[in-house]
Structures are given as C-alpha cells and as structure tokens.
Design a protein around this motif. Sequence first.
Motif, mmCIF file in Angstrom:
data_model
loop_
_atom_site.group_PDB
_atom_site.id
_atom_site.type_symbol
_atom_site.label_atom_id
_atom_site.label_comp_id
_atom_site.label_asym_id
_atom_site.label_seq_id
_atom_site.Cartn_x
_atom_site.Cartn_y
_atom_site.Cartn_z
ATOM 1 N N GLU A 1 -5.332 -6.795 0.053
ATOM 2 C CA GLU A 1 -4.562 -7.382 -1.044
ATOM 3 C C GLU A 1 -3.475 -6.426 -1.503
ATOM 4 N N GLN A 2 -3.792 -5.135 -1.546
ATOM 5 C CA GLN A 2 -2.788 -4.149 -1.935
ATOM 6 C C GLN A 2 -1.632 -4.141 -0.941
ATOM 7 N N HIS A 3 -1.945 -4.183 0.364
ATOM 8 C CA HIS A 3 -0.901 -4.227 1.379
ATOM 9 C C HIS A 3 -0.051 -5.484 1.247
ATOM 10 N N ARG A 4 -0.669 -6.602 0.905
ATOM 11 C CA ARG A 4 0.070 -7.849 0.772
ATOM 12 C C ARG A 4 1.054 -7.779 -0.402
ATOM 13 N N GLN A 5 0.605 -7.202 -1.514
ATOM 14 C CA GLN A 5 1.490 -7.058 -2.669
ATOM 15 C C GLN A 5 2.621 -6.072 -2.369
ATOM 16 N N GLU A 6 2.290 -5.011 -1.638
ATOM 17 C CA GLU A 6 3.313 -4.030 -1.259
ATOM 18 C C GLU A 6 4.324 -4.639 -0.296
ATOM 19 N N TYR A 7 3.853 -5.522 0.585
ATOM 20 C CA TYR A 7 4.762 -6.187 1.523
ATOM 21 C C TYR A 7 5.778 -7.047 0.782
ATOM 22 N N ILE A 8 5.303 -7.859 -0.160
ATOM 23 C CA ILE A 8 6.200 -8.728 -0.919
ATOM 24 C C ILE A 8 7.204 -7.898 -1.708
ATOM 25 N N ALA A 9 6.735 -6.791 -2.327
ATOM 26 C CA ALA A 9 7.640 -5.921 -3.085
ATOM 27 C C ALA A 9 8.678 -5.283 -2.165
ATOM 28 N N TYR A 10 8.253 -4.883 -0.967
ATOM 29 C CA TYR A 10 9.161 -4.268 0.001
ATOM 30 C C TYR A 10 10.240 -5.256 0.454
ATOM 31 N N ILE A 11 9.828 -6.454 0.832
ATOM 32 C CA ILE A 11 10.777 -7.466 1.282
ATOM 33 C C ILE A 11 11.720 -7.855 0.150
ATOM 34 N N GLU B 1 12.748 -6.066 -2.279
ATOM 35 C CA GLU B 1 13.740 -5.012 -2.488
ATOM 36 C C GLU B 1 14.711 -4.937 -1.324
ATOM 37 N N LEU B 2 14.208 -5.070 -0.084
ATOM 38 C CA LEU B 2 15.059 -4.981 1.099
ATOM 39 C C LEU B 2 16.126 -6.064 1.099
ATOM 40 N N TYR B 3 15.746 -7.281 0.676
ATOM 41 C CA TYR B 3 16.684 -8.401 0.659
ATOM 42 C C TYR B 3 16.933 -8.853 -0.785
ATOM 43 N N ASN B 4 17.313 -7.888 -1.617
ATOM 44 C CA ASN B 4 17.658 -8.235 -3.000
ATOM 45 C C ASN B 4 19.058 -8.848 -3.046
ATOM 46 N N GLU C 1 9.506 -12.814 -7.441
ATOM 47 C CA GLU C 1 10.192 -12.347 -6.242
ATOM 48 C C GLU C 1 11.209 -13.391 -5.793
ATOM 49 N N GLY C 2 12.054 -12.994 -4.853
ATOM 50 C CA GLY C 2 13.066 -13.897 -4.315
ATOM 51 C C GLY C 2 14.440 -13.632 -4.915
ATOM 52 N N PHE D 1 8.160 -14.107 5.504
ATOM 53 C CA PHE D 1 9.387 -14.082 4.721
ATOM 54 C C PHE D 1 10.363 -15.087 5.313
ATOM 55 N N ARG D 2 10.933 -15.936 4.457
ATOM 56 C CA ARG D 2 11.896 -16.938 4.905
ATOM 57 C C ARG D 2 13.215 -16.771 4.152
#
Length: 270
Positions: A29-39, A41-44, A74-75, A131-132
């Motif tokens: 779950e921690q990795h999943r939350q970190e993934y969403i935060a990473y994406i 930020e990467l595609y802000n 997010e988004g 991610f879409r």
Amino acid sequence: MDKLRLHGFNNLTKSLSFNIYDISYAKTEQHRQEYIAYIDELYNADRLTDILTQVTDIIGANVLNIARQDYEPEGASVTILIAEHPVAPEPEELSTGPGPLPESVVGHLDKSHITVHTYPESHPDNGISTFRADIDVSTCGVISPLKALNFLIHSFDSDVVIMDYRVRGFTRMEDGQKIYIDHEINSIQNYIDEGTKDQYEMIDVNVYQEHIFHTKMMLKQMELEHYLFGAGTDEFGAAELEDIQYRLSKEMQEIFYSRNMMPSKPVSKK
C-alpha cells in the motif's frame, strides 16, 4: 497533391485523440501511494504545459492562451488555445509525414486547441498501477496534428496507446467543389516512425469513407525490472515474479482489446 485554389481559407478540422497508458506494479500500500505521488509530480501541470507547448511548435502553430490546473488528490489538466501560423509556412512545415522524436524538436498554433488530462490510479488488491493521459490535438486549416504523433508517444512511458484521427467539415475550391480531406492517409500508422512501429503490436479500425482512423498500439517486449515500483526483481521469488508478469500482461491486453479477460492461471494469494 497539387496546391488547392480555395475560395476563402482552408477550414477543415483535423482532430487527433490519444489515450496513453503506463502500467506498473507496486507491491505494498505504501508503494502504491508513493507511485501515485511520483506520477502526479512527474506529470504535473507545469510539465504537461511544456510538452503541449512543444507540440504546438512541432505542428507549426502559435499559442494564444494557456489554462492549467493541478487537482487534489491527484491529476492535472492543461488546455492551450492555438492558432495557425500568421505567415505562409514553408512546405516542409505542412507535411504530414512522420514528425520528429523528442530529442529533435523544433519549434509553434491558432483557432484550434490542445488539451491533456491525467488519471493516475492503483488497484487496491493486486498491485497493478495504471497511469492514463488523455490528449486531444484539434487544428483548423493547413496545419496537421499528425506531425505530433512521434513526439507524444515518446513523451510518456507508453505501454498502450489508443489513437483516433478524424477530418471533419469541408473547404471549398474556387469553382465551388467541396474538399472533404486535403491529404492522403489510409492509416495513422503512415505517420509513425518505423523504429517506433517495430516496438509495438498494432491494430487498425478505419472508416475510410468517413475519414475516421483508429489505431491501437501495445508494447511487444516487457522488461519486468522496469515495471516494479519501489522494489527490484531480487526482492521477489520466481513464482511471484511469474505472477506479477502475468498480471501486468493481462492489464495491458485488457486495455488494448477493451475487454475484461478471465484469468488463465491461478493468481498467488498474498
């Protein structure tokens, strides 16, 4: 095609729509939350604005206005109002051949628009994170959105790409004859770089008489190490790695074929 002698200006509308998917696996779950935060930020909104501004340059247009927004939790969304080049462009600027890859971008849009919306999400049970990005490039006149194909595909980690291209309306020649399309095309694939096509499995669904073209792409080769977020392959057993590869492949195929698929093998229990 010889240059058309038009009555007035070319007001054909050419619309190119993308759905670009990037698939990953996040175990905890921690990795999943970190993934969403990473994406996120990467595609802000700032990064997306930069990508769309370069698209504007590639297709030979001018930016009139930019609206952008990052969302909670997010988004992001960006809309650029664009216009045709104010002076007569060079012939090479009007070509609809394969456009440049990201490392070879040149640089301009009016009476048209480009939009992007992002949707990062993660499955709460099986670790698949998808991610879409939805992108629309709509132009009116002689400029063509097809020149942005290669740049957009390579601006994201594109595992699955679904594209639609349509030419709408008509423009009128001096003798009154209507022109419903002003360039040759039998597939979106005509405008994709050969090296890119080699990397993807592709399917076309085209309605030629209506000037509607649909192409789907799915990456052929999957290097599992590149799909694991927050962990490496050495942190999993052989059976678990096989299961993860199956889940990733199933996710990509379901998106590519637009249908849910029944499991063909038992999924390991956590």
